[in-house]
Scaffold this motif. Structure first.
Motif, mmCIF file in Angstrom:
data_model
loop_
_atom_site.group_PDB
_atom_site.id
_atom_site.type_symbol
_atom_site.label_atom_id
_atom_site.label_comp_id
_atom_site.label_asym_id
_atom_site.label_seq_id
_atom_site.Cartn_x
_atom_site.Cartn_y
_atom_site.Cartn_z
ATOM 1 N N GLY A 213 0.821 -1.211 0.000
ATOM 2 C CA GLY A 213 0.000 0.000 0.000
ATOM 3 C C GLY A 213 0.850 1.254 0.000
ATOM 4 N N ARG A 217 0.835 3.840 -3.217
ATOM 5 C CA ARG A 217 0.446 5.238 -3.011
ATOM 6 C C ARG A 217 1.607 6.203 -3.228
ATOM 7 N N LEU A 238 -5.319 -2.441 -5.318
ATOM 8 C CA LEU A 238 -4.585 -1.236 -4.928
ATOM 9 C C LEU A 238 -4.243 -0.377 -6.141
ATOM 10 N N GLN A 241 -7.313 1.480 -7.114
ATOM 11 C CA GLN A 241 -7.642 2.512 -6.137
ATOM 12 C C GLN A 241 -6.700 3.716 -6.222
ATOM 13 N N THR A 242 -5.449 3.475 -6.568
ATOM 14 C CA THR A 242 -4.461 4.551 -6.613
ATOM 15 C C THR A 242 -4.273 5.121 -8.012
ATOM 16 N N ARG A 244 -3.158 3.638 -10.771
ATOM 17 C CA ARG A 244 -1.997 3.180 -11.526
ATOM 18 C C ARG A 244 -2.435 2.438 -12.783
#
Length: 308
Positions: A213, A217, A238, A241-242, A244
């Motif tokens: 994480g 981030r 992840l 969500q970020t 990428r």
């Protein structure tokens, strides 16, 4: 207990010599190691590079004198020259172990390893590829990260490796998550004491999630080194969500471990890099692979007993 026994065996010079000269072991080892010579390693790398990326490791560690460290360095320079001349440098990088380059030599070790690593980084840049510095047992972590920082002054794309089972790693991830920083996050394969490392699988997995994480981030380039389907799925979550994109991180897996999963991830549009070791000094690496998963031990035993 089995894992500790296998990792202890990996440090035995007597067992290592017997195994590395045994014809019986060779067919089994070939599952995880791409042969003993450079030609064979490049043949395998070329095959993998059709749909995946590759990081080649010339096996060897814990050199005992300058001559051995020089020989290891020269092996990498020859490997890099071949990557350049054979047009593989755009898809194949190299991984180096500082203990193979002289890190443990009394007095001069850290400086010698850094100097040898710099020679390798310079040659890698010349042929158009990159270098990742492997992490070894916890006693070398500070020295290894110091070398990585030194190398990044001239070669900012030099990759670092962090091991999620170490209690310090979440903080190291935060320190290394800056712009352009390439970080390979793995679980860890050495037998470390509970004072510095998580010992239970659930604790290691949770640490991996926290560390990943931090990297996702961050502003660097995470290299997600795991064969665990749950952690692979978590990495994808992840990444979404970020924000990428697929070219903003990569998955990494070992040669010979879950090859079908590697191909499936690549076919789905992910960057997948295969860690490809070769060379005659394969015993410590092979024993760590056996120690990581009981299934590997059973594979080894079935392969040996089937030859009688």
């Amino acid at each position: 207990m089995l894992r500790s026994a296998l990792l202890s065996a990996a440090r035995s010079p007597m067992l290592r010599s017997a195994a590395e000269h045994s014809a019986l072991a060779r067919p089994v080892v070939d599952r995880f190691v791409a042969g003993t010579d450079l030609d064979r390693a490049l043949t395998v790398a070329r095959e993998l590079a059709v749909d995946r990326l590759v990081s080649v490791d010339h096996l060897g560690e814990n050199t005992e004198d300058r001559a051995q460290a020089e020989a290891a360095t020269e092996a990498y320079l020859a490997l890099l020259d071949r990557l350049g001349t054979e047009g593989l440098a755009d898809r194949v990088e190299v991984s180096i172990k500082l203990s193979a380059l002289g890190q443990a030599l009394p007095g001069e070790g850290a400086g010698l390893a850094t100097d040898n690593a710099a020679r390798i980084c310079a040659r890698a840049e010349a042929v158009g590829t990159t270098v990742t510095v492997d992490m070894e047992d916890h006693t070398t972590t500070d020295s290894t990260l110091e070398t990585v920082r030194a190398l990044r002054r001239d070669w900012p794309g030099t990759g670092a490796v962090l091991q999620a089972y170490l209690r310090r790693t979440e903080a190291d991830c935060a320190a290394l998550a800056g712009p352009g920083s390439r970080v390979r996050l793995c679980k860890g394969a050495y037998d470390e004491p509970a004072t510095v490392a998580f010992r239970e699988r659930a604790e290691v997995d949770e640490s991996y999630r926290r560390c990943l994480g931090v990297l996702m981030r961050g502003q660097g380039y995470p290299m997600v080194a795991t064969h665990d389907p749950a952690l692979i799925d978590h990495a994808g979550t992840l990444a979404a969500q970020t924000g990428r994109l697929p070219d903003g991180f990569e998955f990494q897996m070992l040669y010979g471990v879950r090859p079908e999963a590697q191909r499936e991830l690549a076919a789905a549009g992910h960057r997948v890099r295969v860690y490809l070791p070769y060379g005659s000094a394969w015993f410590p690496y092979f024993m760590r692979r056996l120690g990581e998963r009981p299934a590997n031990v059973m594979f080894f035993l079935r392969s040996v007993t089937s030859r009688h």
